[in-house]
Design an enzyme around this catalytic site. Sequence first.
Site, PDB file in Angstrom:
ATOM      1  CD  GLU A   1      43.814  36.599 -34.330  1.00 56.11           C
ATOM      2  OE1 GLU A   1      43.960  36.822 -35.539  1.00 56.11           O
ATOM      3  OE2 GLU A   1      44.466  37.187 -33.457  1.00 56.11           O
TER       4      GLU A   1
ATOM      5  CG  ASN B   1      47.061  43.093 -35.943  1.00 57.92           C
ATOM      6  OD1 ASN B   1      47.581  44.193 -35.770  1.00 57.92           O
ATOM      7  ND2 ASN B   1      47.260  42.056 -35.120  1.00 57.92           N
TER       8      ASN B   1
ATOM      9  CG  HIS C   1      46.750  40.077 -31.259  1.00 59.95           C
ATOM     10  ND1 HIS C   1      47.913  39.350 -31.161  1.00 59.95           N
ATOM     11  CD2 HIS C   1      46.317  39.949 -32.537  1.00 59.95           C
ATOM     12  CE1 HIS C   1      48.167  38.807 -32.347  1.00 59.95           C
ATOM     13  NE2 HIS C   1      47.220  39.149 -33.192  1.00 59.95           N
TER      14      HIS C   1
ATOM     15  N   GLY D   1      50.951  33.718 -37.551  1.00 58.24           N
ATOM     16  CA  GLY D   1      52.266  33.995 -38.120  1.00 58.24           C
ATOM     17  C   GLY D   1      53.122  32.768 -38.350  1.00 58.24           C
TER      18      GLY D   1
ATOM     19  CB  SER E   1      48.524  31.086 -41.096  1.00 50.56           C
ATOM     20  OG  SER E   1      49.620  31.233 -40.211  1.00 50.56           O
TER      21      SER E   1
ATOM     22  CD  GLU F   1      51.403  39.000 -32.391  1.00 51.78           C
ATOM     23  OE1 GLU F   1      51.241  40.203 -32.665  1.00 51.78           O
ATOM     24  OE2 GLU F   1      51.431  38.107 -33.258  1.00 51.78           O
TER      25      GLU F   1
ATOM     26  CE  LYS G   1      50.339  40.043 -36.337  1.00 49.76           C
ATOM     27  NZ  LYS G   1      50.666  38.725 -35.867  1.00 49.76           N
TER      28      LYS G   1
HETATM   29  C1  PEP Z   1      47.066  38.277 -36.333  1.00 51.15           C
HETATM   30  O1  PEP Z   1      47.992  39.067 -36.172  1.00 51.15           O
HETATM   31  O2  PEP Z   1      46.025  38.455 -35.716  1.00 51.15           O
HETATM   32  C2  PEP Z   1      47.254  37.180 -37.283  1.00 51.15           C
HETATM   33  C3  PEP Z   1      46.279  36.344 -37.458  1.00 51.15           C
HETATM   34  O3  PEP Z   1      48.464  37.096 -37.931  1.00 51.15           O
HETATM   35  P1  PEP Z   1      48.796  36.171 -39.230  1.00 51.15           P
HETATM   36  O4  PEP Z   1      47.672  36.384 -40.218  1.00 51.15           O
HETATM   37  O5  PEP Z   1      50.093  36.710 -39.723  1.00 51.15           O
HETATM   38  O6  PEP Z   1      48.854  34.773 -38.769  1.00 51.15           O
END
Ligand code: PEP
Length: 249
Positions: free
Chosen positions: A163, A9, A93, A169, A209, A95, A11
């Site tokens: 998640e 992803n 997601h 992040g 992460s 976000e 973003k």
């Molecule tokens: C994500 O954007 O779904 C995500 C898991 O980000 P990161 O791997 O940077 O934690």
Amino acid sequence: MRRKLAAGNWKMNGLSSSLTEIEALVKAHPDPDIDILICPPATLLSAAVVTAADHTLAIGGQDCHAHEDGAHTGDISAPMLKDAGASYVIVGHSERRTDHGETDDDVRGKARAAMAAGLTAVICIGETLEEREAANTLEIIAGQLAGSLPDIVTAVNMVIAYEPVWAIGTGKVPTLEQIGEVHDFIRTKLVARYGDGVGNSTRILYGGSVKPGNAAEIFAVSNVDGALVGGASLKAADFSPIIAALEAS
Ligand code: PEP
């Protein structure tokens, strides 16, 4: 058998120069034993499809509207993504849930629209740190599964991404036991709702992460069928070892 999926992803990151990362992934994994997905920003979607044209690497959107068309300035519909060559779309997601106030109902509508357009919906769920610390994780996950997933799905048109919001992040990752507990719980809920066939065939990704250094141990956890990766999917040099770890798992 569930086919494993390494999903990236991007973003709100990436300019046309970033397409070289997709070129590099395609070169590094010419004949992968797993599914690979990149979800670039909408501005790069068509060009990414062209870049990956001779490869099984799939391209997806990061969100879609619940309606097919209409007066929704700035939004993108699922048929538009399909028309541009996408085969997946991420919905729900954290976000989007946080920045745009998306509810489980909204996410379910988007997932339905994605499936109706012939896309696979990657439906994201996960608890906040406060919810985990209050020992409410499984209750939250159960509520999000009940609210965000459509009633009619197939094993092909839906992927679940667990998640934990606090792991996205941040460099913080749940323990392997915590990941396993939630993935096993999700599997049980999917089987209870959709039956053995769809319930046991639906892929469940872990996201939060994931890095080259922790991917292998996460992929060894039960009911982890791959990963949704943010930061470490931006560069082929980081995403490629994650793909390799999933292939080896
Ligand atoms: C994500 O954007 O779904 C995500 C898991 O980000 P990161 O791997 O940077 O934690």
